[in-house]
Design an enzyme around this catalytic site. Structure first.
Site, PDB file in Angstrom:
ATOM      1  N   THR A 154     -12.120  -0.594  11.959  1.00 36.46           N
ATOM      2  CA  THR A 154     -12.581   0.057  10.582  1.00 36.46           C
ATOM      3  C   THR A 154     -13.728  -0.869   9.919  1.00 36.46           C
ATOM      4  OG1 THR A 154     -10.563   1.242  10.406  1.00 36.46           O
ATOM      5  CG2 THR A 154     -11.845   0.849   8.319  1.00 36.46           C
ATOM      6  N   LYS A 179     -13.005   7.633   7.915  1.00 35.66           N
ATOM      7  CA  LYS A 179     -11.806   6.659   7.927  1.00 35.66           C
ATOM      8  C   LYS A 179     -11.610   5.951   6.586  1.00 35.66           C
ATOM      9  CE  LYS A 179      -8.528   3.866   9.154  1.00 35.66           C
ATOM     10  NZ  LYS A 179      -8.598   3.170  10.214  1.00 35.66           N
ATOM     11  N   LYS A 184      -9.075  -5.148   3.272  1.00 36.34           N
ATOM     12  CA  LYS A 184     -10.316  -5.031   3.849  1.00 36.34           C
ATOM     13  C   LYS A 184     -10.984  -3.609   3.799  1.00 36.34           C
ATOM     14  CE  LYS A 184     -10.702  -4.605   8.184  1.00 36.34           C
ATOM     15  NZ  LYS A 184     -10.933  -3.307   9.150  1.00 36.34           N
TER      16      LYS A 184
END
Length: 292
Positions: free
Chosen positions: A96, A171, A239
């Site tokens: 990701t 995502k 993150k």
């Protein structure tokens, strides 16, 4: 395609490697520390000392590393993937990361005749082990179709979203939703606990009503038990949320729920809980941490 290079044999990558091998793929791996991957080596994965050796001669190369800077390194550093993969090798980044970074890799890969897909996953460690991950893919559709069987070896729901970067956008949208739901779960459980409600009974009743959700199903009992072991690290979720927040800002989109949850998780990380599971958010609501 049967020869797979795999870089990033961690919490998610390790079971993904195992599922590829179970489905008949020859998997070649690279890791900075061989001792940490001896288990999958003993099960049949072929270890290489360098990324160049790992990717050269493979039909496809899969990466699932930690942070955008790690993606930059494995693809762009001298002697790494873009320098070493043979023309025609399919490159699949399942990390990701920033959609703009995936667009950059796709453009550079195309110059070298290296088909590239961004294909981040959802489902956590449990989904990786069971081979039931949801895989969200961006890139050229014909490349996606060529790699479908590889994806099916690791996941159950395989979705194509459009050009390079679109898998990452999907995502990040998922992570925004997941963080908001988990925040609501922790708020409700903190309230119930403070008011003396039996939490096991609360899970049973909400699970039978309109508030039922998979996040509570997955993490509710673990929260009650005080089990903060990670299926996904808090620091990695931070993150992901920051990537989503930054990407939204590029479109002048304000996401106040995401910002608030991100701030809460940053508090936890500052208290040394960054390697705990994301269900440790309950500690913020119960004020089981020192506040700044």
């Amino acid at each position: 395609m049967k020869q797979i290079g795999f870089i990033g044999v961690g919490i998610m990558g390790r079971p993904m490697v195992r599922n590829l091998m179970k489905n008949g793929y020859d998997v070649h791996i690279f890791a900075r520390n061989r001792a940490k991957v001896e288990d999958v080596i003993s099960e049949g994965a072929v270890f290489h000392d360098t990324i160049a050796e790992c990717v050269n001669g493979r039909d496809a190369v899969i990466t699932i590393v930690g942070y955008p800077q790690d993606v930059e390194e494995v693809y762009f550093a001298k002697g790494n993937i873009l320098d070493s993969a043979e023309p025609g090798t399919y490159l699949i980044d399942m990390t990701t990361t920033a959609p703009s970074l995936e667009e950059k890799i796709a453009a550079c890969a195309a110059e070298r005749d290296l088909p590239f897909l961004d294909a981040p996953v959802t489902g956590g460690e449990a989904g990786a082990k069971a081979g039931t991950l949801s895989i969200l893919v961006g890139g050229k559709e014909e490349c996606f179709e060529s790699c479908r069987e590889i994806f099916m070896a690791m996941g159950k729901t395989i979705s194509y979203y459009g050009p390079s970067g679109c898998g990452q956008h999907a995502k990040l949208a998922n992570q925004i939703l997941q963080a908001s739901i988990l925040s609501g779960v922790c708020e409700s459980m903190a309230y119930a606990q403070k008011k003396g409600i039996n939490l096991n009974r609360f899970l049973t009743s909400t699970g039978a009503g309109s508030s039922q959700n998979s996040i509570m199903d997955r993490y509710g009992e673990r929260i009650i038990a005080g089990d903060m072991n990670p299926g996904f690290f808090i620091d990695l979720l931070i993150k992901d949320m920051q990537l989503g927040y930054d990407s939204a800002a590029e479109s002048a989109l304000e996401l106040p729920n995401l910002k608030l949850t991100l701030d809460h998780y940053r508090q936890l990380s500052k208290q040394g809980l960054g390697k705990k599971g994301m269900q440790a958010l309950i500690k913020y609501y119960l004020r089981d941490i020192e506040e700044d």
